[in-house]
Write a protein that holds these residues in place. Structure first.
Motif, short mmCIF file in Angstrom:
data_model
loop_
_atom_site.label_atom_id
_atom_site.label_comp_id
_atom_site.label_asym_id
_atom_site.label_seq_id
_atom_site.Cartn_x
_atom_site.Cartn_y
_atom_site.Cartn_z
N THR A 18 0.79 -1.23 0.00
CA THR A 18 0.00 0.00 0.00
C THR A 18 0.82 1.28 0.00
O THR A 18 0.26 2.37 -0.17
N GLN A 19 2.14 1.20 0.17
CA GLN A 19 2.97 2.40 0.25
C GLN A 19 4.19 2.26 -0.64
O GLN A 19 4.69 1.15 -0.86
N GLY A 20 4.66 3.39 -1.15
CA GLY A 20 5.86 3.35 -2.00
C GLY A 20 6.70 4.59 -1.81
O GLY A 20 6.18 5.70 -1.65
N GLN A 21 8.02 4.43 -1.84
CA GLN A 21 8.95 5.53 -1.64
C GLN A 21 9.60 5.98 -2.95
O GLN A 21 10.48 6.84 -2.94
N GLY A 22 9.15 5.42 -4.07
CA GLY A 22 9.73 5.78 -5.37
C GLY A 22 9.10 7.02 -5.96
O GLY A 22 8.24 7.68 -5.35
N CYS A 24 6.88 7.36 -8.29
CA CYS A 24 5.42 7.29 -8.48
C CYS A 24 4.66 7.38 -7.17
O CYS A 24 3.47 7.70 -7.16
N GLY A 25 5.32 7.06 -6.05
CA GLY A 25 4.67 7.14 -4.75
C GLY A 25 3.63 6.08 -4.49
O GLY A 25 2.88 6.17 -3.51
N MET A 26 3.58 5.05 -5.32
CA MET A 26 2.53 4.03 -5.22
C MET A 26 3.04 2.77 -4.54
O MET A 26 4.22 2.42 -4.63
N GLY A 27 2.10 2.06 -3.90
CA GLY A 27 2.39 0.72 -3.42
C GLY A 27 2.32 -0.28 -4.55
O GLY A 27 2.18 0.07 -5.73
N LEU A 28 2.37 -1.56 -4.22
CA LEU A 28 2.37 -2.61 -5.23
C LEU A 28 0.97 -2.96 -5.73
O LEU A 28 0.81 -3.42 -6.85
N MET A 29 -0.05 -2.76 -4.88
CA MET A 29 -1.42 -3.09 -5.28
C MET A 29 -1.97 -1.98 -6.17
O MET A 29 -1.94 -0.80 -5.79
#
Length: 298
Positions: A18-22, A24-29
């Motif tokens: 649900t979270q991402g640090q890249g 795009c700022g998106m998680g995997l789902m």
């Protein structure tokens, strides 16, 4: 969780479901913000029954003028796992559309490809992308994606850096599009003229940047298989309060004619977008009632 290098940015950033640090700022789902028939794609994509668009939130390119800014630059949408996403594709297909059109799918590629592996739709699958892809993603999608619909936006490092913080855009996108063409071959159409297999390249003409448009058309003519269709778009509409030279206005008739005439001189097949498309009313409504209905109880 994983360290992500899906797109050419190769952030090597931590992503959980649900979270991402890249970038795009998106998680995997995957976050889905719209699922509905769309009648405003190219004629060979929308046809008479519409293209079954599934819009994903976030973007690995993030152009400053994006007309889909409410989803491309924000975390709007419903998170779905691959099994839920597969069921959503089935529901969209049941609407009678010509294809399943995955809009901005790059940063969710593993989950989307898993969903397509669970059940391959009985209609063509379109990968509708900014073009900013790793070649490996194209290879991974073989047999699951039928139609590649990449943008080819920028020709110079300066413009790509200024408008998308992606100075390597031209080289990365050209390599990806060449891989797409190698994978699909020239387009195949059904008896209604609807594309079933192939690659079509889109290019949006930007104000004050017609020289870059001409460079991109020359590149297509010189490096892609003869017969690869091009969709030349004139729909640029000022959005998001962008304060950069030219981007505060629409394209002029003279700018459009210059690029259009060059495309005709090169004898590139494809489509020429009409002036009426440069209107914010053509921007989709996200999380609309129809989309919410399709996303319920997956």
């Amino acid at each position: 969780m994983t360290l992500c290098n899906l797109c050419p940015r190769r952030c090597n950033a931590l992503r959980t479901d649900t979270q991402g640090q890249g970038f795009c700022g998106m998680g995997l789902m995957p976050l889905v913000s719209r699922a509905a028939p769309h009648l405003w794609e190219e004629p060979c994509i929308s046809g008479t029954r519409g293209s079954g668009t599934v819009f994903f939130s976030g973007c690995s390119l993030g152009c400053v003028f994006c007309q889909n800014e409410p989803i491309s630059h924000r975390r709007n949408g419903v998170a779905l796992n691959p099994h839920q996403l597969s069921r959503l594709f089935e529901r969209v297909e049941a609407l009678g559309v010509h294809n399943i059109n995955l809009v901005s799918p790059t940063h969710f590629a593993p989950a989307i490809l898993e969903a397509l592996s669970i059940r391959k739709p009985g209609i063509p699958v379109v990968w509708n992308t900014s073009g900013y892809e790793n070649v490996q993603t194209v290879h991974d999608a073989k047999g699951l994606v039928d139609i590649w619909l990449p943008d080819f936006k920028y020709a110079t490092e300066k413009t790509a850096a200024q408008l998308a913080d992606a100075p390597d855009y031209y080289e990365a996108t050209l390599a990806a599009i060449q891989a797409m063409c190698d994978q699909t071959g020239l387009p195949v159409y059904d008896e209604e003229g609807i594309m079933q297999l192939g690659t079509m390249v889109r290019h949006l003409i930007l104000p004050l940047r017609t020289a870059e448009s001409i460079t991109i058309l020359d590149t297509i003519a010189q490096t892609l298989p003869k017969g690869t269709p091009v969709s030349l778009m004139r729909q640029y509409t000022p959005m998001n309060g962008v304060d950069l030279p030219g981007l505060d206005r629409r394209l002029t008739a003279r700018e459009y004619a210059k690029v259009r005439d060059h495309m005709l001189m090169l004898d590139l097949p494809g489509y020429l977008q009409q002036k009426e498309a440069a209107n914010s009313s053509y921007t989709p409504v996200f999380m609309d009632a129809e989309s919410l209905r399709l996303l319920e109880n997956l």
